[in-house]
Design a protein around this motif. Structure first.
Motif, PDB file in Angstrom:
ATOM      1  N   GLU A 283      -0.147   6.282   2.763  1.00 44.31           N
ATOM      2  CA  GLU A 283       0.771   5.407   3.498  1.00 44.31           C
ATOM      3  C   GLU A 283       2.185   5.519   2.929  1.00 44.31           C
ATOM      4  O   GLU A 283       3.169   5.598   3.672  1.00 44.31           O
ATOM      5  CB  GLU A 283       0.286   3.953   3.439  1.00 44.31           C
ATOM      6  CG  GLU A 283       1.216   2.946   4.088  1.00 44.31           C
ATOM      7  CD  GLU A 283       1.232   3.021   5.614  1.00 44.31           C
ATOM      8  OE1 GLU A 283       2.132   2.405   6.217  1.00 44.31           O
ATOM      9  OE2 GLU A 283       0.372   3.688   6.201  1.00 44.31           O
ATOM     10  N   GLY A 284       2.297   5.538   1.601  1.00 49.17           N
ATOM     11  CA  GLY A 284       3.604   5.675   0.968  1.00 49.17           C
ATOM     12  C   GLY A 284       4.259   7.001   1.307  1.00 49.17           C
ATOM     13  O   GLY A 284       5.457   7.055   1.600  1.00 49.17           O
ATOM     14  N   ALA A 285       3.475   8.074   1.280  1.00 46.81           N
ATOM     15  CA  ALA A 285       4.010   9.398   1.608  1.00 46.81           C
ATOM     16  C   ALA A 285       4.475   9.457   3.058  1.00 46.81           C
ATOM     17  O   ALA A 285       5.541  10.002   3.362  1.00 46.81           O
ATOM     18  CB  ALA A 285       2.955  10.467   1.341  1.00 46.81           C
ATOM     19  N   GLU A 286       3.684   8.871   3.947  1.00 46.68           N
ATOM     20  CA  GLU A 286       4.036   8.869   5.372  1.00 46.68           C
ATOM     21  C   GLU A 286       5.317   8.077   5.616  1.00 46.68           C
ATOM     22  O   GLU A 286       6.217   8.519   6.337  1.00 46.68           O
ATOM     23  CB  GLU A 286       2.891   8.275   6.186  1.00 46.68           C
ATOM     24  CG  GLU A 286       3.146   8.243   7.673  1.00 46.68           C
ATOM     25  CD  GLU A 286       1.996   7.607   8.436  1.00 46.68           C
ATOM     26  OE1 GLU A 286       2.282   6.775   9.324  1.00 46.68           O
ATOM     27  OE2 GLU A 286       0.825   7.920   8.137  1.00 46.68           O
ATOM     28  N   ARG A 287       5.417   6.913   4.982  1.00 46.57           N
ATOM     29  CA  ARG A 287       6.600   6.076   5.196  1.00 46.57           C
ATOM     30  C   ARG A 287       7.843   6.661   4.539  1.00 46.57           C
ATOM     31  O   ARG A 287       8.947   6.573   5.086  1.00 46.57           O
ATOM     32  CB  ARG A 287       6.318   4.654   4.731  1.00 46.57           C
ATOM     33  CG  ARG A 287       5.371   3.972   5.746  1.00 46.57           C
ATOM     34  CD  ARG A 287       4.819   2.662   5.323  1.00 46.57           C
ATOM     35  NE  ARG A 287       5.818   1.654   5.036  1.00 46.57           N
ATOM     36  CZ  ARG A 287       5.511   0.425   4.630  1.00 46.57           C
ATOM     37  NH1 ARG A 287       4.238   0.069   4.484  1.00 46.57           N
ATOM     38  NH2 ARG A 287       6.453  -0.444   4.372  1.00 46.57           N
ATOM     39  N   LEU A 288       7.676   7.308   3.379  1.00 49.19           N
ATOM     40  CA  LEU A 288       8.813   7.980   2.746  1.00 49.19           C
ATOM     41  C   LEU A 288       9.300   9.114   3.638  1.00 49.19           C
ATOM     42  O   LEU A 288      10.505   9.266   3.853  1.00 49.19           O
ATOM     43  CB  LEU A 288       8.433   8.510   1.362  1.00 49.19           C
ATOM     44  CG  LEU A 288       9.519   9.332   0.651  1.00 49.19           C
ATOM     45  CD1 LEU A 288      10.778   8.495   0.397  1.00 49.19           C
ATOM     46  CD2 LEU A 288       8.972   9.892  -0.650  1.00 49.19           C
ATOM     47  N   GLU A 289       8.396   9.905   4.156  1.00 50.68           N
ATOM     48  CA  GLU A 289       8.792  11.016   5.022  1.00 50.68           C
ATOM     49  C   GLU A 289       9.477  10.513   6.287  1.00 50.68           C
ATOM     50  O   GLU A 289      10.467  11.086   6.738  1.00 50.68           O
ATOM     51  CB  GLU A 289       7.590  11.890   5.374  1.00 50.68           C
ATOM     52  CG  GLU A 289       7.942  13.104   6.207  1.00 50.68           C
ATOM     53  CD  GLU A 289       9.091  13.941   5.643  1.00 50.68           C
ATOM     54  OE1 GLU A 289       9.923  14.427   6.440  1.00 50.68           O
ATOM     55  OE2 GLU A 289       9.181  14.111   4.410  1.00 50.68           O
TER      56      GLU A 289
ATOM     57  N   MET B 152       1.574   7.700  -5.459  1.00 51.55           N
ATOM     58  CA  MET B 152       1.890   7.421  -4.064  1.00 51.55           C
ATOM     59  C   MET B 152       0.617   7.497  -3.228  1.00 51.55           C
ATOM     60  O   MET B 152      -0.194   8.389  -3.403  1.00 51.55           O
ATOM     61  CB  MET B 152       2.920   8.439  -3.553  1.00 51.55           C
ATOM     62  CG  MET B 152       3.503   8.057  -2.229  1.00 51.55           C
ATOM     63  SD  MET B 152       4.836   9.149  -1.590  1.00 51.55           S
ATOM     64  CE  MET B 152       5.414  10.069  -2.959  1.00 51.55           C
ATOM     65  N   THR B 153       0.461   6.543  -2.330  1.00 53.61           N
ATOM     66  CA  THR B 153      -0.662   6.564  -1.395  1.00 53.61           C
ATOM     67  C   THR B 153      -0.279   7.422  -0.184  1.00 53.61           C
ATOM     68  O   THR B 153       0.890   7.795  -0.009  1.00 53.61           O
ATOM     69  CB  THR B 153      -0.985   5.140  -0.899  1.00 53.61           C
ATOM     70  OG1 THR B 153       0.174   4.640  -0.200  1.00 53.61           O
ATOM     71  CG2 THR B 153      -1.362   4.216  -2.047  1.00 53.61           C
TER      72      THR B 153
ATOM     73  N   ASP C 257       0.809  -1.222   0.000  1.00 56.00           N
ATOM     74  CA  ASP C 257       0.000   0.000   0.000  1.00 56.00           C
ATOM     75  C   ASP C 257       0.845   1.276   0.000  1.00 56.00           C
ATOM     76  O   ASP C 257       0.453   2.298   0.549  1.00 56.00           O
ATOM     77  CB  ASP C 257      -0.987   0.015   1.175  1.00 56.00           C
ATOM     78  CG  ASP C 257      -2.033   1.118   1.040  1.00 56.00           C
ATOM     79  OD1 ASP C 257      -2.449   1.402  -0.103  1.00 56.00           O
ATOM     80  OD2 ASP C 257      -2.416   1.717   2.075  1.00 56.00           O
ATOM     81  N   LEU C 258       2.001   1.221  -0.655  1.00 61.06           N
ATOM     82  CA  LEU C 258       2.841   2.410  -0.788  1.00 61.06           C
ATOM     83  C   LEU C 258       2.457   3.215  -2.023  1.00 61.06           C
ATOM     84  O   LEU C 258       2.637   4.433  -2.062  1.00 61.06           O
ATOM     85  CB  LEU C 258       4.318   2.021  -0.874  1.00 61.06           C
ATOM     86  CG  LEU C 258       4.882   1.240   0.305  1.00 61.06           C
ATOM     87  CD1 LEU C 258       6.324   0.845   0.048  1.00 61.06           C
ATOM     88  CD2 LEU C 258       4.747   2.043   1.589  1.00 61.06           C
ATOM     89  N   ILE C 259       1.962   2.505  -3.039  1.00 60.54           N
ATOM     90  CA  ILE C 259       1.515   3.128  -4.284  1.00 60.54           C
ATOM     91  C   ILE C 259       0.185   2.505  -4.683  1.00 60.54           C
ATOM     92  O   ILE C 259      -0.196   1.452  -4.159  1.00 60.54           O
ATOM     93  CB  ILE C 259       2.551   2.958  -5.431  1.00 60.54           C
ATOM     94  CG1 ILE C 259       2.858   1.477  -5.673  1.00 60.54           C
ATOM     95  CG2 ILE C 259       3.813   3.763  -5.158  1.00 60.54           C
ATOM     96  CD1 ILE C 259       3.752   1.205  -6.881  1.00 60.54           C
TER      97      ILE C 259
END
Length: 153
Positions: free
Chosen positions: A98-104, A95-96, A77-79
């Motif tokens: 979740e993806g934005a949060e985990r990348l940050e 980007m989802t 669920d990153l993209i």
């Protein structure tokens, strides 16, 4: 004295063996983002939603490799796949949340680690290193014909 190009080759080899990103703390292990996902998410963040073909060209990787990487990212669920806003047939990868949060999270941990690594450096030394590293990367991008977008200051 070692030839400068040979010294750079060695230092790049050594740099690639290190994981200067500490990774998530044990309590935050669910926020893990591997290196390939970090790169793909960063590219989508800078360019917006991309097709598999566009990602393949941007990363200089075979489409089968990008398909494998993005399949794992879809599952995590990153993209997500979205229709092409321009009406094209190919679906785009966006980007989802979740993806934005985990990348940050991963980026913040990496920046924190880099700060610890360079804690004895002056501000001017850090700025010089950043400029030299950007110049080096832009040289590679020019040779490969694949420039990487950078945020506008």
């Amino acid at each position: 004295m070692v030839e400068p190009s040979r010294q750079i080759e060695l230092e790049l080899t050594l740099l690639n063996r290190h994981s200067y990103f500490d990774g998530p703390r044990k309590a935050d292990a669910h926020k893990k983002v591997d290196r390939s996902a970090y790169i793909v998410l960063t590219r989508i963040e800078l360019d917006g939603p991309l097709t598999i073909g566009e990602l393949s060209a941007a990363l200089g990787l075979d489409t089968s490799t990008v398909n494998r990487q993005t399949a794992a990212m879809l599952k995590a669920d990153l993209i997500e796949r979205i229709p092409d806003p321009a009406g094209g047939l190919a679906r785009r990868l966006a980007m989802t949340d979740e993806g934005a949060e985990r990348l940050e999270y991963a980026r913040a941990r990496t920046v924190e680690s880099l700060g610890r690594i360079m804690s004895g450096w002056s501000e001017a030394e850090v700025e010089d290193f950043a400029r030299s590293l950007e110049r080096f990367n832009r040289g590679i991008e020019a040779l490969e014909g694949r420039p990487w977008p950078r945020p506008v200051d």
